[in-house]
Write a protein that holds these residues in place. Structure first.
Motif, mmCIF file in Angstrom:
data_model
loop_
_atom_site.group_PDB
_atom_site.id
_atom_site.type_symbol
_atom_site.label_atom_id
_atom_site.label_comp_id
_atom_site.label_asym_id
_atom_site.label_seq_id
_atom_site.Cartn_x
_atom_site.Cartn_y
_atom_site.Cartn_z
ATOM 1 N N LEU A 28 0.833 -1.206 0.000
ATOM 2 C CA LEU A 28 0.000 0.000 0.000
ATOM 3 C C LEU A 28 0.865 1.252 0.000
ATOM 4 O O LEU A 28 0.579 2.228 -0.729
ATOM 5 C CB LEU A 28 -0.928 -0.011 1.213
ATOM 6 N N ALA A 29 1.907 1.251 0.805
ATOM 7 C CA ALA A 29 2.805 2.410 0.846
ATOM 8 C C ALA A 29 3.451 2.638 -0.524
ATOM 9 O O ALA A 29 3.576 3.781 -0.994
ATOM 10 C CB ALA A 29 3.869 2.202 1.915
ATOM 11 N N TRP A 49 -6.945 9.426 -6.263
ATOM 12 C CA TRP A 49 -7.082 9.578 -4.802
ATOM 13 C C TRP A 49 -8.218 8.710 -4.250
ATOM 14 O O TRP A 49 -8.105 8.165 -3.149
ATOM 15 C CB TRP A 49 -7.335 11.050 -4.451
ATOM 16 N N ALA A 50 -9.302 8.589 -5.032
ATOM 17 C CA ALA A 50 -10.425 7.760 -4.572
ATOM 18 C C ALA A 50 -10.007 6.285 -4.464
ATOM 19 O O ALA A 50 -10.336 5.588 -3.496
ATOM 20 C CB ALA A 50 -11.605 7.917 -5.535
ATOM 21 N N VAL A 51 -9.265 5.821 -5.475
ATOM 22 C CA VAL A 51 -8.797 4.432 -5.433
ATOM 23 C C VAL A 51 -7.852 4.223 -4.251
ATOM 24 O O VAL A 51 -7.917 3.201 -3.552
ATOM 25 C CB VAL A 51 -8.114 4.062 -6.762
ATOM 26 N N LEU A 52 -6.978 5.185 -4.009
ATOM 27 C CA LEU A 52 -6.059 5.060 -2.872
ATOM 28 C C LEU A 52 -6.829 4.997 -1.556
ATOM 29 O O LEU A 52 -6.471 4.222 -0.650
ATOM 30 C CB LEU A 52 -5.094 6.240 -2.868
ATOM 31 N N ALA A 53 -7.909 5.800 -1.448
ATOM 32 C CA ALA A 53 -8.714 5.767 -0.220
ATOM 33 C C ALA A 53 -9.351 4.386 -0.026
ATOM 34 O O ALA A 53 -9.379 3.845 1.087
ATOM 35 C CB ALA A 53 -9.789 6.848 -0.275
ATOM 36 N N VAL A 54 -9.861 3.793 -1.130
ATOM 37 C CA VAL A 54 -10.455 2.459 -1.035
ATOM 38 C C VAL A 54 -9.400 1.440 -0.594
ATOM 39 O O VAL A 54 -9.661 0.560 0.248
ATOM 40 C CB VAL A 54 -11.065 2.058 -2.390
ATOM 41 N N MET A 55 -8.195 1.547 -1.127
ATOM 42 C CA MET A 55 -7.128 0.615 -0.779
ATOM 43 C C MET A 55 -6.756 0.730 0.700
ATOM 44 O O MET A 55 -6.512 -0.284 1.375
ATOM 45 C CB MET A 55 -5.900 0.875 -1.653
#
Length: 392
Positions: A28-29, A49-55
């Motif tokens: 994730l990092a 950014w939305a995909v990163l938030a889901v991850m």
């Protein structure tokens, strides 16, 4: 799918899931760093950014859910794969078609491999390869959605190969680790059962066998019906000693249990007392000591009568084994053994003293007229049998 429930803290299963969780956070990092780096080149930066938030949310949720052994199952594995596949396909919406065709990294990068590892840990090689196949199909679909000419990027191909290798290797290693853990558990159970058997054998030796031996001796002394009862007690004592010897663990290769060899001499007239646990010695040494004891018992039967009682006691000391053969016969008159040796009768001198001397041990004979005879054989534990010359 075969699973192993190892919810106990510190078990193999828990360690494997902790390793998958650590991988999720590290991947994730890395994915977050790549999204930040490529923000300016995305067609829709907000989607990244939305995909990163889901991850981030799913990484935290998966870490907690997979840590609970009761929740691991097909439903959670399917949800994990669905989230990974959704984040992968979202790349077609966020990234430009040119970037995808050029082989630029997907949004989750290697984070999706956590789902393959989870499938491999839970179901082994087949499930790991199946999970890798689903993500490989997702990569192909990504190019179709992005309008690319096809999955021809070298980076994408390498990623697919690594996914298959991860599912195959991790699943295989997990299977081997589970088999090793199962063998270790069986070995621990066997060791515990052996210790319990030895404890029971010691209890039987210290109580039941002693009572039977006492009944046999007292019955022989009283005579009449008591003699018959004593004879039955002697038979049961011999049978119980044989049973304990058969239940004892086998000695290491090349050795023999001296206690089991001596127990074979037990009968209604011969009482054998030995430690409940095996007394392992080199096989040749144990046979020589057993032969010396057999010669001593033969002397008892010859000079005291076939129905004369005799007692054999085996002691297992740290540095030596000591065997005592005792009878309550007429005893040996002073000088009788020397006279027998001078006359050429070498039964005691060769069959007993000679055998033990060749082993580096000693023999002490204590006897007096009318007081019985006791022969004490002491052999060091490091003794080695020597070749004996047998005369005419």
């Amino acid at each position: 799918m075969t699973t192993t429930d190892a919810r106990a803290p510190g078990g193999l299963e828990s360690a494997l899931w902790r390793a998958v969780a650590v991988y999720r956070w590290l991947a994730l990092a890395y994915a977050a760093a790549m999204i930040v780096r490529n923000q300016g080149e995305y067609a829709r930066p907000a989607g990244g950014w939305a995909v990163l938030a889901v991850m981030v949310v799913w990484t935290a949720a998966a870490t907690a859910l997979f840590a609970d052994g009761r929740r691991r199952g097909p439903a959670l594995l399917a949800a994990d794969m669905a989230v990974a596949l959704g984040c992968l396909l979202a790349t077609a919406y966020v990234e430009t078609s040119a970037g995808i065709a050029a082989g630029r990294p997907t949004l989750p990068v290697s984070w999706v491999a956590a789902a393959v590892l989870a499938w491999a840990v839970q179901g082994g090689r087949r499930w790991g390869v199946a999970g890798a196949g689903i993500l490989a199909a997702g990569n192909a679909l990504l190019h179709v959605l992005a309008g690319s000419e096809g999955p021809h990027g070298t980076a994408m191909f390498n990623g697919i190969v690594l996914l298959f290798l991860a599912g195959l290797v991790v699943g295989h290693v997990v299977r081997l680790a589970r088999e090793a853990e199962a063998r270790l558990a069986r070995a621990v159970e066997l060791e515990a059962a052996t210790r319990e058997r030895e404890r029971l054998a010691r209890g039987i030796h210290d109580s039941v066998l002693q009572v039977l031996a006492m009944v046999r001796r007292r019955g022989a002394e009283l005579g009449g019906e008591a003699a018959g009862l004593g004879r039955l007690a002697g038979e049961q004592e011999a049978a119980l000693r044989a049973l304990i010897g058969a239940a004892a663990p086998a000695p290491p290769a090349g050795t023999a249990d001296l206690g089991a060899l001596l127990a074979a001499h037990g009968s209604t007239t011969v009482s054998v007392a030995a430690p409940a646990t095996p007394v392992p010695l080199p096989a040749a040494v144990a046979r020589e000591i057993d032969a010396a004891v057999a010669a001593a018992l033969d002397n008892v039967a010859r000079h005291c009568g076939p129905s004369a009682p005799a007692w054999v006691l085996l002691e297992d000391d740290p540095d030596a084994v000591v065997v005592s053969v005792r009878d309550d016969g007429p005893g040996i008159e002073p000088g009788r053994l020397d006279a027998a040796q001078e006359a050429g009768r070498l039964g005691v001198a060769q069959s007993i003293v000679g055998r033990v001397r060749d082993l580096g041990g000693t023999v002490e004979i204590a006897s007096a007229p009318g007081a019985g005879t006791e022969i004490e054989i002491s052999v060091p534990r490091h003794a080695r049998a020597r070749a004996r010359k047998v005369g005419p």
